[in-house]
Structure formats: structure tokens, C-alpha cells
Design a protein around this motif. Structure first.
Motif, PDB file in Angstrom:
ATOM      1  N   LEU A  47       0.830  -1.208   0.000  1.00 33.39           N
ATOM      2  CA  LEU A  47       0.000   0.000   0.000  1.00 33.39           C
ATOM      3  C   LEU A  47       0.861   1.253   0.000  1.00 33.39           C
ATOM      4  O   LEU A  47       0.572   2.221  -0.711  1.00 33.39           O
ATOM      5  N   ARG A  48       1.940   1.229   0.778  1.00 28.37           N
ATOM      6  CA  ARG A  48       2.830   2.389   0.821  1.00 28.37           C
ATOM      7  C   ARG A  48       3.489   2.633  -0.530  1.00 28.37           C
ATOM      8  O   ARG A  48       3.613   3.782  -0.980  1.00 28.37           O
ATOM      9  N   ALA A  49       3.911   1.553  -1.205  1.00 30.59           N
ATOM     10  CA  ALA A  49       4.516   1.694  -2.530  1.00 30.59           C
ATOM     11  C   ALA A  49       3.504   2.221  -3.546  1.00 30.59           C
ATOM     12  O   ALA A  49       3.844   3.050  -4.400  1.00 30.59           O
ATOM     13  N   ASP A  50       2.251   1.762  -3.453  1.00 31.78           N
ATOM     14  CA  ASP A  50       1.217   2.239  -4.378  1.00 31.78           C
ATOM     15  C   ASP A  50       0.922   3.726  -4.160  1.00 31.78           C
ATOM     16  O   ASP A  50       0.749   4.487  -5.124  1.00 31.78           O
ATOM     17  N   LEU A  51       0.866   4.144  -2.902  1.00 32.62           N
ATOM     18  CA  LEU A  51       0.628   5.564  -2.609  1.00 32.62           C
ATOM     19  C   LEU A  51       1.811   6.419  -3.057  1.00 32.62           C
ATOM     20  O   LEU A  51       1.622   7.543  -3.555  1.00 32.62           O
ATOM     21  N   TYR A  52       3.007   5.900  -2.906  1.00 32.89           N
ATOM     22  CA  TYR A  52       4.200   6.610  -3.375  1.00 32.89           C
ATOM     23  C   TYR A  52       4.169   6.763  -4.884  1.00 32.89           C
ATOM     24  O   TYR A  52       4.498   7.830  -5.421  1.00 32.89           O
ATOM     25  N   GLN A  53       3.743   5.707  -5.578  1.00 34.96           N
ATOM     26  CA  GLN A  53       3.631   5.772  -7.029  1.00 34.96           C
ATOM     27  C   GLN A  53       2.539   6.765  -7.443  1.00 34.96           C
ATOM     28  O   GLN A  53       2.696   7.495  -8.431  1.00 34.96           O
ATOM     29  N   LEU A  54       1.452   6.813  -6.694  1.00 36.92           N
ATOM     30  CA  LEU A  54       0.386   7.765  -6.988  1.00 36.92           C
ATOM     31  C   LEU A  54       0.885   9.202  -6.853  1.00 36.92           C
ATOM     32  O   LEU A  54       0.585  10.058  -7.688  1.00 36.92           O
ATOM     33  N   ALA A  55       1.662   9.463  -5.812  1.00 37.87           N
ATOM     34  CA  ALA A  55       2.209  10.809  -5.612  1.00 37.87           C
ATOM     35  C   ALA A  55       3.189  11.177  -6.723  1.00 37.87           C
ATOM     36  O   ALA A  55       3.200  12.320  -7.210  1.00 37.87           O
TER      37      ALA A  55
END
Length: 216
Positions: A47-55
Motif C-alpha cells: 500500500l505504501r509503494a502504491d501511494l508513493y507511485q500515486l504521488a
């Protein structure tokens, strides 16, 4: 008594499995059909990696759009003195193929980043993994890296043209055009800076996919 008939034996009751055996059989059957639970730590890292990619995608959209906006508004007109004669000079981004190339690549990056942003946000809303296979990760990695190289080449070429306008040509009387055309040169310089920044963002995104591929 000899005339008494013998009653037939009562039918035996169907053999039942013990309750514990039935529970074990049901658990075994469900275990064959259900997926193993993902560890909480791994789920949090994903989830953290996905949110980082979204940012990253959101910032890429902002920087590439700023690059295009600054470049397409880069235009100015004035007069310069060459050999004691005054000449009208007009400068515009569309006069240079290099600047047009930079606008085209930055526009493609903005569209691609918007597409990836929508896909990532949609998968997060459905609580599904953004990356479903290694082939998908390799594809996005290749596109990110290709666009990063394209931005690097466009920014480097534009920086060479901008530096020529700012310093002039040695051993000639060709003036520094950025003195009378400050608005044009400032827009171009800031646009090039955002181009290199976007290139760094895409490279960071590509590195993140390399890390994901190494762990999966």
C-alpha cells in the motif's frame, strides 16, 4: 415356541463421521479453494509503494504541464543593434524545432502520467494490487525509462540553444539576445529546469519498479 416367527434384524444405522472429522474435512476443502492470507506487513508495504507511485504520477503531471505552459508562452519582441544598425527581433518557441520537440515530449509525459494516475487510483479504490504481474511491471518500467531518456535529450538540446541565445557567439558581433528578450529566455530556462526535474521523477518511478521486480 416353535411356531413363533423370528423378527428380521433392524437395519443398521448409516455410519456417521465424527463431528471433528467433518469439521476437518470442511476446513481441508475450503483450504484448497481459498487463497492464503497476505501478511499485514507485506500488505502495508504494498500500500505504501502504491501511494508513493500515486504521488509520483501526480507530481509528474504538474511538472510536465508546467513545462508545456511555460514554453508555449515563451515569446517576446524588441530591437537589437548590430554593426550600429537597429533591427527588429521577434522570438517565439515555435521558431525552434528543439523547443517544439520538448513541448511534444512533455505533453506525452503528461498524458502518460495521467493515465497511470487514473489506473493506480482505480486499483486502490477497489483495494486491488496495482501490479498484477511481472510483465506489467516490466512494461511500465520500459515506458518510464524511455520517456525519461526522451526528456533528457529534449532538455539537453533546449539548454544548448538557450545558452547560445544567452552568451552569443564568440569572435563575432552577434549580441546576447537574452538581454533584450528577457521574458522569452526566462520562460525557456524555467521550462528546461522543470523538464530535467520531470526526468528525475520518471527515473525514480522506474527504480521503484526495479525494486518491486527484485522482490517478486
Amino acid at each position: 415356541m416353535t411356531g413363533e416367527r423370528k423378527m428380521p434384524p433392524a437395519p443398521e444405522a448409516a455410519v456417521r463421521l465424527p463431528e471433528t472429522t467433518e469439521v476437518a474435512a470442511i476446513a481441508s476443502e475450503s483450504g484448497r479453494t481459498s487463497r492464503p492470507m497476505e501478511p499485514p506487513d507485506r500488505r502495508f508495504d504494498r500500500l505504501r509503494a502504491d501511494l508513493y507511485q500515486l504521488a509520483l504520477r501526480l507530481i509528474c503531471i504538474a511538472t510536465s504541464t508546467t513545462t508545456v505552459a511555460l514554453m508555449v508562452t515563451a515569446k517576446d519582441s524588441t530591437t537589437v543593434s548590430i554593426y550600429g544598425f537597429e533591427f527588429p527581433v521577434q522570438s517565439k518557441w515555435s521558431f525552434s524545432n528543439v523547443f517544439e520537440y520538448l513541448v511534444g515530449v512533455s505533453g506525452a509525459v503528461a498524458a502518460y502520467s495521467l493515465l497511470q494516475l487514473l489506473v493506480t487510483a482505480s486499483m486502490l479504490a477497489r483495494r486491488s494490487p496495482v501490479l498484477s504481474s511481472r510483465s506489467q511491471a516490466w512494461l511500465i518500467f520500459a515506458v518510464d525509462l524511455s520517456l525519461a531518456y526522451a526528456l533528457m535529450s529534449a532538455g539537453s538540446a533546449a539548454a544548448g540553444i538557450s545558452n547560445l541565445n544567452r552568451t552569443g557567439i564568440r569572435h563575432t558581433t552577434l549580441p546576447n539576445f537574452c538581454k533584450p528578450l528577457k521574458r522569452f529566455c526566462n520562460h525557456v530556462a524555467i521550462s528546461i529546469a522543470f523538464t530535467f526535474f520531470t526526468c528525475c521523477l520518471l527515473t525514480t518511478s522506474a527504480i521503484q519498479y526495479v525494486i518491486w521486480l527484485s522482490k517478486n
